[in-house]
Design a protein around this motif. Structure first.
Motif, short mmCIF file in Angstrom:
data_model
loop_
_atom_site.label_atom_id
_atom_site.label_comp_id
_atom_site.label_asym_id
_atom_site.label_seq_id
_atom_site.Cartn_x
_atom_site.Cartn_y
_atom_site.Cartn_z
N THR A 217 0.83 -1.21 0.00
CA THR A 217 0.00 0.00 0.00
C THR A 217 0.86 1.25 0.00
OG1 THR A 217 -1.77 -1.16 1.18
CG2 THR A 217 -1.81 1.25 1.25
N ASN A 218 1.87 1.31 0.85
CA ASN A 218 2.74 2.49 0.91
C ASN A 218 3.46 2.72 -0.41
OD1 ASN A 218 2.04 2.96 3.59
ND2 ASN A 218 3.74 1.72 4.39
N LYS A 219 3.87 1.63 -1.05
CA LYS A 219 4.56 1.74 -2.33
C LYS A 219 3.60 2.21 -3.42
CE LYS A 219 6.98 -1.07 -5.79
NZ LYS A 219 7.43 -2.46 -6.14
N GLU A 220 2.42 1.61 -3.50
CA GLU A 220 1.47 1.91 -4.57
C GLU A 220 0.84 3.29 -4.41
OE1 GLU A 220 0.77 0.21 -7.27
OE2 GLU A 220 2.03 -1.51 -6.79
N PHE A 221 0.63 3.75 -3.18
CA PHE A 221 -0.07 5.01 -2.95
C PHE A 221 0.87 6.19 -2.72
CE2 PHE A 221 -4.21 2.93 -1.18
CZ PHE A 221 -4.48 2.45 -2.45
N HIS A 222 2.16 5.98 -2.94
CA HIS A 222 3.13 7.05 -2.71
C HIS A 222 2.77 8.31 -3.52
CE1 HIS A 222 6.92 8.97 -1.79
NE2 HIS A 222 7.11 9.21 -3.10
N GLY A 223 2.68 9.44 -2.82
CA GLY A 223 2.40 10.71 -3.48
C GLY A 223 0.92 11.00 -3.73
N LEU A 224 0.04 10.09 -3.34
CA LEU A 224 -1.39 10.28 -3.62
C LEU A 224 -2.19 10.75 -2.40
CD1 LEU A 224 -2.15 7.23 -5.94
CD2 LEU A 224 -1.92 9.63 -6.60
N ASP A 225 -1.54 10.94 -1.26
CA ASP A 225 -2.19 11.44 -0.06
C ASP A 225 -3.44 10.61 0.30
OD1 ASP A 225 -2.59 13.09 2.13
OD2 ASP A 225 -3.83 14.50 1.03
N ILE A 226 -3.24 9.30 0.38
CA ILE A 226 -4.31 8.40 0.83
C ILE A 226 -3.85 7.82 2.15
CG2 ILE A 226 -5.68 6.36 0.32
CD1 ILE A 226 -5.08 6.77 -2.64
#
Length: 330
Positions: free
Chosen positions: A319-328
């Motif tokens: 999750t941290n890798k995939e959502f990096h930069g998306l402020d989720i």
């Protein structure tokens, strides 16, 4: 809307969908959670053989006719879909002579499953009877379809879309129990280890989970006036304020008089897990699917009771890798 209006009177589904079989039989395939198989279509996994399937998704792309005034609620399964439907229905219809509280209340949420009140577009294309009478506005629909696979005019018309996501660890556990309730007994039950293995590889209905979220998140950042991005966890932690923001986004803001009367709090109470689950203890939604299958715990962080610490860490890393930069954040 009456209870009869919410009934699912369907065409001969196998006959209706037979025309789509040649469109997907050569697509990549994996074993399914609830249905026999999952098929890869436009980068995502769709189920075989039920109302929310690869066939109805393609049929919706071909046949569903959006209106510019429509409102769409988009989620992956087990991300709070039932709750979101109830909240939005209550907000939009609060001035339609529906009392919210009291023993004589006529509010449909007190006796009808929210899935009947806010139907899926994938089901709508196989219904014999339209959900909404001509001229009803706004029409409320929901979908599990990824953003890039929505019927084209939903995006082109600039329809309002509300998307809600949830911590993938809780989604996995909830989906695991949901799937086992609906699986054909001849296939046996899934184990949590099997479900974790498939989910973490992105193989789940509507998945990959992370790609589904990213599609709607990026769209919401590009067009925040038309796409509202919510998390289940934030909705649970501050429901009243989120209901206010939701009403503002939908174009149905609460008046100062409504706020002083506690209407927002009344809607939150009406749509609580306790009340919705009590209303839906009995009866079926469609084709033998019990109403109560949509209600289990509704809690944040329940995954700790079912997944190992290592499983949680693996999903968090993805999750941290995939959502990096998306402020989720969950």
């Amino acid at each position: 809307m009456t209870e009869e209006d919410g009934d699912y009177r369907l065409h001969d589904v196998p006959l209706f969908l037979d025309r789509y079989k040649d469109r997907f039989t050569t697509f990549p395939k994996e074993k399914g959670w609830m249905t026999d198989d999952l098929y890869m279509y436009q980068g995502f996994w769709f189920q075989s053989g039920n109302g929310l399937s690869i066939m109805t998704a393609i049929a919706a792309q071909d046949q569903f006719k959006p209106l510019p005034s429509d409102i769409y609620l988009a989620t992956l399964q087990k991300c709070g879909t039932t709750w979101l439907k109830a909240l939005v229905f209550a907000i939009v219809n609060r001035n339609h002579n529906y009392q919210i509280n009291g023993s004589d209340s006529s509010n449909p949420l007190l006796f009808i499953n929210p899935h009947k009140l806010v139907p899926d577009i994938e089901i709508e294309v196989i219904r014999m009877n339209p959900t909404y009478a001509e001229g009803h506005s706004p029409r409320l629909f929901s979908t599990h379809t990824p953003y890039t696979s929505l019927p084209e005019n939903i995006v082109n018309f600039g329809c309002r879309i509300v998307y809600m996501c949830r911590d993938p660890k809780d989604v996995l556990v909830s989906l695991f129990y949901f799937a086992n309730k609906l699986r054909d007994t001849s296939r046996g039950l899934m184990t949590i280890e099997e479900a974790f293995e498939m989910f973490s590889k992105g193989i789940s209905p509507g998945g990959p989970y992370w790609e589904h979220m990213k599609g709607y998140r990026k769209a919401s950042l590009e067009n925040p006036s038309k796409i509202l991005f919510l998390t289940y966890e934030n909705m649970k932690s501050d429901t009243v304020n989120n209901v206010k923001n939701l009403a503002d986004f939908l174009g149905y803001p609460f008046t100062e008089e409504e706020k002083s009367r506690g209407v927002m709090e009344e809607i939150v109470s009406l749509c609580s897990f306790e009340k919705l689950s009590a209303v839906n203890k009995h009866g079926d939604l469609v084709l033998g699917m019990p109403n109560n299958v949509f209600f289990r715990e509704g809690k944040v962080g329940d995954w700790t009771n079912y997944l190992t610490l290592e499983m949680g860490q693996i999903l968090d890393h993805i999750t941290n890798k995939e959502f990096h930069g998306l402020d989720i954040s969950f």
